[in-house]
Design a protein around this motif. Structure first.
Motif, PDB file in Angstrom:
ATOM      1  N   THR A   3      -3.401 -37.090 -14.649  1.00 33.51           N
ATOM      2  CA  THR A   3      -3.754 -36.152 -13.580  1.00 33.51           C
ATOM      3  C   THR A   3      -2.552 -35.267 -13.269  1.00 33.51           C
ATOM      4  O   THR A   3      -1.456 -35.775 -13.017  1.00 33.51           O
ATOM      5  CB  THR A   3      -4.196 -36.886 -12.300  1.00 33.51           C
ATOM      6  OG1 THR A   3      -5.342 -37.687 -12.591  1.00 33.51           O
ATOM      7  CG2 THR A   3      -4.554 -35.894 -11.202  1.00 33.51           C
ATOM      8  N   LEU A   4      -2.758 -33.975 -13.309  1.00 34.92           N
ATOM      9  CA  LEU A   4      -1.730 -32.998 -12.967  1.00 34.92           C
ATOM     10  C   LEU A   4      -1.975 -32.519 -11.540  1.00 34.92           C
ATOM     11  O   LEU A   4      -3.097 -32.153 -11.179  1.00 34.92           O
ATOM     12  CB  LEU A   4      -1.790 -31.807 -13.928  1.00 34.92           C
ATOM     13  CG  LEU A   4      -0.869 -30.628 -13.611  1.00 34.92           C
ATOM     14  CD1 LEU A   4       0.588 -31.021 -13.810  1.00 34.92           C
ATOM     15  CD2 LEU A   4      -1.237 -29.418 -14.473  1.00 34.92           C
ATOM     16  N   LYS A   5      -0.918 -32.529 -10.743  1.00 38.20           N
ATOM     17  CA  LYS A   5      -1.004 -32.089  -9.342  1.00 38.20           C
ATOM     18  C   LYS A   5      -0.156 -30.835  -9.173  1.00 38.20           C
ATOM     19  O   LYS A   5       0.999 -30.791  -9.596  1.00 38.20           O
ATOM     20  CB  LYS A   5      -0.505 -33.202  -8.421  1.00 38.20           C
ATOM     21  CG  LYS A   5      -0.397 -32.832  -6.953  1.00 38.20           C
ATOM     22  CD  LYS A   5       0.129 -34.030  -6.166  1.00 38.20           C
ATOM     23  CE  LYS A   5       0.396 -33.703  -4.721  1.00 38.20           C
ATOM     24  NZ  LYS A   5       0.947 -34.875  -3.983  1.00 38.20           N
ATOM     25  N   LEU A   6      -0.729 -29.804  -8.546  1.00 38.40           N
ATOM     26  CA  LEU A   6      -0.019 -28.574  -8.257  1.00 38.40           C
ATOM     27  C   LEU A   6      -0.147 -28.268  -6.767  1.00 38.40           C
ATOM     28  O   LEU A   6      -1.263 -28.304  -6.218  1.00 38.40           O
ATOM     29  CB  LEU A   6      -0.576 -27.394  -9.052  1.00 38.40           C
ATOM     30  CG  LEU A   6      -0.589 -27.490 -10.579  1.00 38.40           C
ATOM     31  CD1 LEU A   6      -1.903 -28.077 -11.074  1.00 38.40           C
ATOM     32  CD2 LEU A   6      -0.363 -26.109 -11.193  1.00 38.40           C
ATOM     33  N   LYS A   7       0.978 -27.962  -6.126  1.00 38.44           N
ATOM     34  CA  LYS A   7       0.956 -27.528  -4.731  1.00 38.44           C
ATOM     35  C   LYS A   7       1.625 -26.157  -4.665  1.00 38.44           C
ATOM     36  O   LYS A   7       2.740 -25.965  -5.139  1.00 38.44           O
ATOM     37  CB  LYS A   7       1.684 -28.512  -3.818  1.00 38.44           C
ATOM     38  CG  LYS A   7       1.620 -28.122  -2.339  1.00 38.44           C
ATOM     39  CD  LYS A   7       2.404 -29.089  -1.455  1.00 38.44           C
ATOM     40  CE  LYS A   7       1.692 -30.418  -1.344  1.00 38.44           C
ATOM     41  NZ  LYS A   7       2.389 -31.309  -0.366  1.00 38.44           N
ATOM     42  N   TYR A   8       0.906 -25.199  -4.076  1.00 39.03           N
ATOM     43  CA  TYR A   8       1.396 -23.831  -4.013  1.00 39.03           C
ATOM     44  C   TYR A   8       2.204 -23.576  -2.744  1.00 39.03           C
ATOM     45  O   TYR A   8       2.263 -24.417  -1.843  1.00 39.03           O
ATOM     46  CB  TYR A   8       0.221 -22.855  -4.114  1.00 39.03           C
ATOM     47  CG  TYR A   8      -0.468 -22.903  -5.457  1.00 39.03           C
ATOM     48  CD1 TYR A   8       0.098 -22.289  -6.569  1.00 39.03           C
ATOM     49  CD2 TYR A   8      -1.678 -23.577  -5.625  1.00 39.03           C
ATOM     50  CE1 TYR A   8      -0.527 -22.339  -7.813  1.00 39.03           C
ATOM     51  CE2 TYR A   8      -2.310 -23.631  -6.862  1.00 39.03           C
ATOM     52  CZ  TYR A   8      -1.730 -23.007  -7.950  1.00 39.03           C
ATOM     53  OH  TYR A   8      -2.338 -23.068  -9.173  1.00 39.03           O
ATOM     54  N   SER A   9       2.824 -22.395  -2.677  1.00 42.01           N
ATOM     55  CA  SER A   9       3.691 -22.065  -1.552  1.00 42.01           C
ATOM     56  C   SER A   9       2.941 -22.029  -0.225  1.00 42.01           C
ATOM     57  O   SER A   9       3.546 -22.200   0.835  1.00 42.01           O
ATOM     58  CB  SER A   9       4.369 -20.712  -1.796  1.00 42.01           C
ATOM     59  OG  SER A   9       3.400 -19.699  -2.025  1.00 42.01           O
ATOM     60  N   ASP A  10       1.620 -21.817  -0.257  1.00 40.89           N
ATOM     61  CA  ASP A  10       0.827 -21.835   0.976  1.00 40.89           C
ATOM     62  C   ASP A  10       0.303 -23.240   1.282  1.00 40.89           C
ATOM     63  O   ASP A  10      -0.556 -23.401   2.138  1.00 40.89           O
ATOM     64  CB  ASP A  10      -0.345 -20.854   0.880  1.00 40.89           C
ATOM     65  CG  ASP A  10      -1.284 -21.162  -0.285  1.00 40.89           C
ATOM     66  OD1 ASP A  10      -1.019 -22.130  -1.030  1.00 40.89           O
ATOM     67  OD2 ASP A  10      -2.280 -20.435  -0.457  1.00 40.89           O
ATOM     68  N   PHE A  11       0.821 -24.244   0.542  1.00 41.76           N
ATOM     69  CA  PHE A  11       0.500 -25.666   0.704  1.00 41.76           C
ATOM     70  C   PHE A  11      -0.899 -26.024   0.207  1.00 41.76           C
ATOM     71  O   PHE A  11      -1.351 -27.161   0.387  1.00 41.76           O
ATOM     72  CB  PHE A  11       0.673 -26.123   2.162  1.00 41.76           C
ATOM     73  CG  PHE A  11       2.120 -26.199   2.578  1.00 41.76           C
ATOM     74  CD1 PHE A  11       2.845 -27.368   2.435  1.00 41.76           C
ATOM     75  CD2 PHE A  11       2.757 -25.090   3.100  1.00 41.76           C
ATOM     76  CE1 PHE A  11       4.172 -27.434   2.797  1.00 41.76           C
ATOM     77  CE2 PHE A  11       4.083 -25.139   3.465  1.00 41.76           C
ATOM     78  CZ  PHE A  11       4.809 -26.309   3.315  1.00 41.76           C
ATOM     79  N   ARG A  12      -1.592 -25.065  -0.413  1.00 37.97           N
ATOM     80  CA  ARG A  12      -2.857 -25.409  -1.059  1.00 37.97           C
ATOM     81  C   ARG A  12      -2.555 -26.309  -2.254  1.00 37.97           C
ATOM     82  O   ARG A  12      -1.637 -26.056  -3.021  1.00 37.97           O
ATOM     83  CB  ARG A  12      -3.591 -24.145  -1.511  1.00 37.97           C
ATOM     84  CG  ARG A  12      -4.979 -24.416  -2.119  1.00 37.97           C
ATOM     85  CD  ARG A  12      -5.690 -23.096  -2.367  1.00 37.97           C
ATOM     86  NE  ARG A  12      -4.973 -22.274  -3.332  1.00 37.97           N
ATOM     87  CZ  ARG A  12      -5.187 -22.320  -4.647  1.00 37.97           C
ATOM     88  NH1 ARG A  12      -6.092 -23.150  -5.150  1.00 37.97           N
ATOM     89  NH2 ARG A  12      -4.494 -21.524  -5.451  1.00 37.97           N
ATOM     90  N   GLN A  13      -3.349 -27.346  -2.413  1.00 37.59           N
ATOM     91  CA  GLN A  13      -3.081 -28.351  -3.454  1.00 37.59           C
ATOM     92  C   GLN A  13      -4.308 -28.533  -4.328  1.00 37.59           C
ATOM     93  O   GLN A  13      -5.436 -28.588  -3.837  1.00 37.59           O
ATOM     94  CB  GLN A  13      -2.711 -29.679  -2.792  1.00 37.59           C
ATOM     95  CG  GLN A  13      -2.429 -30.811  -3.754  1.00 37.59           C
ATOM     96  CD  GLN A  13      -1.968 -32.049  -2.997  1.00 37.59           C
ATOM     97  OE1 GLN A  13      -0.973 -32.031  -2.282  1.00 37.59           O
ATOM     98  NE2 GLN A  13      -2.696 -33.136  -3.152  1.00 37.59           N
ATOM     99  N   ILE A  14      -4.092 -28.613  -5.652  1.00 41.18           N
ATOM    100  CA  ILE A  14      -5.187 -28.876  -6.575  1.00 41.18           C
ATOM    101  C   ILE A  14      -4.752 -29.957  -7.558  1.00 41.18           C
ATOM    102  O   ILE A  14      -3.560 -30.176  -7.774  1.00 41.18           O
ATOM    103  CB  ILE A  14      -5.619 -27.613  -7.347  1.00 41.18           C
ATOM    104  CG1 ILE A  14      -4.480 -27.125  -8.250  1.00 41.18           C
ATOM    105  CG2 ILE A  14      -6.100 -26.524  -6.412  1.00 41.18           C
ATOM    106  CD1 ILE A  14      -4.902 -26.029  -9.209  1.00 41.18           C
ATOM    107  N   THR A  15      -5.721 -30.631  -8.146  1.00 43.68           N
ATOM    108  CA  THR A  15      -5.441 -31.603  -9.205  1.00 43.68           C
ATOM    109  C   THR A  15      -6.374 -31.331 -10.373  1.00 43.68           C
ATOM    110  O   THR A  15      -7.521 -30.901 -10.196  1.00 43.68           O
ATOM    111  CB  THR A  15      -5.653 -33.052  -8.719  1.00 43.68           C
ATOM    112  OG1 THR A  15      -6.992 -33.220  -8.250  1.00 43.68           O
ATOM    113  CG2 THR A  15      -4.671 -33.411  -7.609  1.00 43.68           C
ATOM    114  N   ARG A  16      -5.862 -31.582 -11.583  1.00 40.04           N
ATOM    115  CA  ARG A  16      -6.644 -31.443 -12.800  1.00 40.04           C
ATOM    116  C   ARG A  16      -6.417 -32.691 -13.647  1.00 40.04           C
ATOM    117  O   ARG A  16      -5.268 -33.109 -13.838  1.00 40.04           O
ATOM    118  CB  ARG A  16      -6.227 -30.193 -13.578  1.00 40.04           C
ATOM    119  CG  ARG A  16      -6.470 -28.884 -12.816  1.00 40.04           C
ATOM    120  CD  ARG A  16      -7.953 -28.576 -12.702  1.00 40.04           C
ATOM    121  NE  ARG A  16      -8.206 -27.316 -12.026  1.00 40.04           N
ATOM    122  CZ  ARG A  16      -8.520 -27.198 -10.749  1.00 40.04           C
ATOM    123  NH1 ARG A  16      -8.593 -28.293  -9.999  1.00 40.04           N
ATOM    124  NH2 ARG A  16      -8.765 -26.018 -10.205  1.00 40.04           N
ATOM    125  N   SER A  17      -7.479 -33.284 -14.173  1.00 38.56           N
ATOM    126  CA  SER A  17      -7.365 -34.551 -14.893  1.00 38.56           C
ATOM    127  C   SER A  17      -7.935 -34.455 -16.297  1.00 38.56           C
ATOM    128  O   SER A  17      -8.792 -33.611 -16.581  1.00 38.56           O
ATOM    129  CB  SER A  17      -8.090 -35.673 -14.126  1.00 38.56           C
ATOM    130  OG  SER A  17      -7.504 -35.890 -12.874  1.00 38.56           O
TER     131      SER A  17
END
Length: 355
Positions: free
Chosen positions: A285-299
């Motif tokens: 699972t890859l986790k990304l958090k952007y500068s606006d604190f929005r967070q997504i995950t891709r598996s």
């Protein structure tokens, strides 16, 4: 049959190790973690806690609360080695040990290897052994179930122990703020507060139906612990569900190549951890958090467990590539491995050929 459960909890474990190993840090406010602008406190010494510094606090906030705070980089290989020595000590008393982390564990000493009848004496002896072997202080909670033993270990910290008996348990629970209940996190505590539940007594007044309606499956757990009921057994073979690492960057990342470089470092760390524990995994699972604190995950899940760091990196790279160009600057990247298997089981699976 009434059980005898002990919860052993090391006092400010990471920070105490650093103070033990560096005389200049003793008696001073110490935080283990990164002092960078986007760093986070992993652990704080008791001297730092007096200023309101605690784990998971942003480093900038910690510095505001304690300008003299000393940051020390974590040495997880040292912490793991000490944790293993502590585990060996616990194993002298019972095989029923359920580790919760490197610095805490449950023990069922109802029938123990020393033949000792009084659990408080066992806890005191264990704490003395830990001190003599590692030079570190441990606190202990003793009770007839896991929930109350966990609660008891916090009552006389640091370097102390407490007992919660069937007689005094109800009174302690009723007066305890719900935010201090094990299993009640900040978000759940806030929801309880909005429902007028501030202390254990308020929680006890609510019906099982009410708690299930508002908290789902956890409602039954909350209903029981408000009455001092916890039937969970100490599980020595409790399996770990996942292994994960992540990094928050000092500056946002906008381009793919620097993001890939950070990703490679994360993959190396998580694979080293897998190898040291002789495990692998099928799901990445890859986790990304952007500068606006929005967070997504891709598996992504493979039919066979990952066999090399190169395989992990290839899949992680592809997942990252699918998110580029980034909608905002990347603040954080993380990698989690799940569907874990022992390496031996992995090898046996990979060798199986269709005939």
């Amino acid at each position: 049959m009434s059980r005898k459960i002990i919860h052993i909890d090391m006092d400010a474990f990471y920070a105490s190790v650093e103070q033990r190993d560096n005389v200049e840090l003793r008696g001073k406010p110490v935080a283990v973690g990164a002092a960078a602008a986007r760093g986070v406190v992993a652990a704080a010494s008791y001297e730092a806690r007096r200023f309101g510094v605690h784990s998971a606090m942003p480093s900038v906030t910690a510095f505001r609360k304690c300008p003299d705070l000393i940051f020390v980089r974590p040495r997880f290989e040292v912490y793991r080695a000490i944790s293993n020595r502590i585990r060996d000590i616990l194993a002298e008393y019972t095989p029923l040990i359920e580790p919760l982390s490197l610095d805490e564990a449950y023990l069922d000493v109802t029938d123990n290897l020393k033949g000792m009848e009084v659990a408080t004496e066992i806890a005191h002896e264990i704490r003395s052994r830990i001190k003599s072997v590692t030079g570190l202080n441990a606190s202990a909670g003793i009770s007839y179930n896991k929930f109350l033993a966990k609660m008891a270990s916090d009552l006389n910290k640091p370097n102390g122990q407490a007992v919660i008996t069937p007689k005094n348990g109800p009174g302690i629970i009723e007066n305890l703020p719900v935010k201090k209940f094990y299993g009640v996190g900040p978000v759940t505590a806030e929801r309880m507060h909005r429902l007028g539940i501030e202390r254990g007594a308020d929680l006890k007044e609510k019906s099982a139906e009410f708690l299930t309606q508002h908290f789902g499956k956890s409602g039954t757990y909350f209903y029981n612990i408000a009455r001092g009921i916890d039937h969970r057994e100490v599980q020595p073979d409790r399996e770990r569900k996942s292994i994960g690492v992540e990094d928050t960057f000092a500056q946002d990342i906008f381009e793919l190549e620097p993001a890939r470089q950070q990703l490679a470092a994360l993959v190396s760390r998580v694979w080293d951890h897998c190898q040291s524990h002789a495990i692998s995994a099928k799901t990445l699972t890859l986790k990304l958090k952007y500068s606006d604190f929005r967070q997504i995950t891709r598996s992504r899940t493979r039919q066979q467990p990952f066999a090399t760091a190169t395989q992990i990196l290839a899949d992680a790279d592809e997942l990252l590539y699918l998110e580029h160009p980034f909608s905002k600057g990347l603040r954080l990247l993380g990698i989690t491995m799940s569907s874990l298997q022992a390496i031996q089981d992995c090898n046996e699976t990979q060798m199986a050929l269709p005939l």
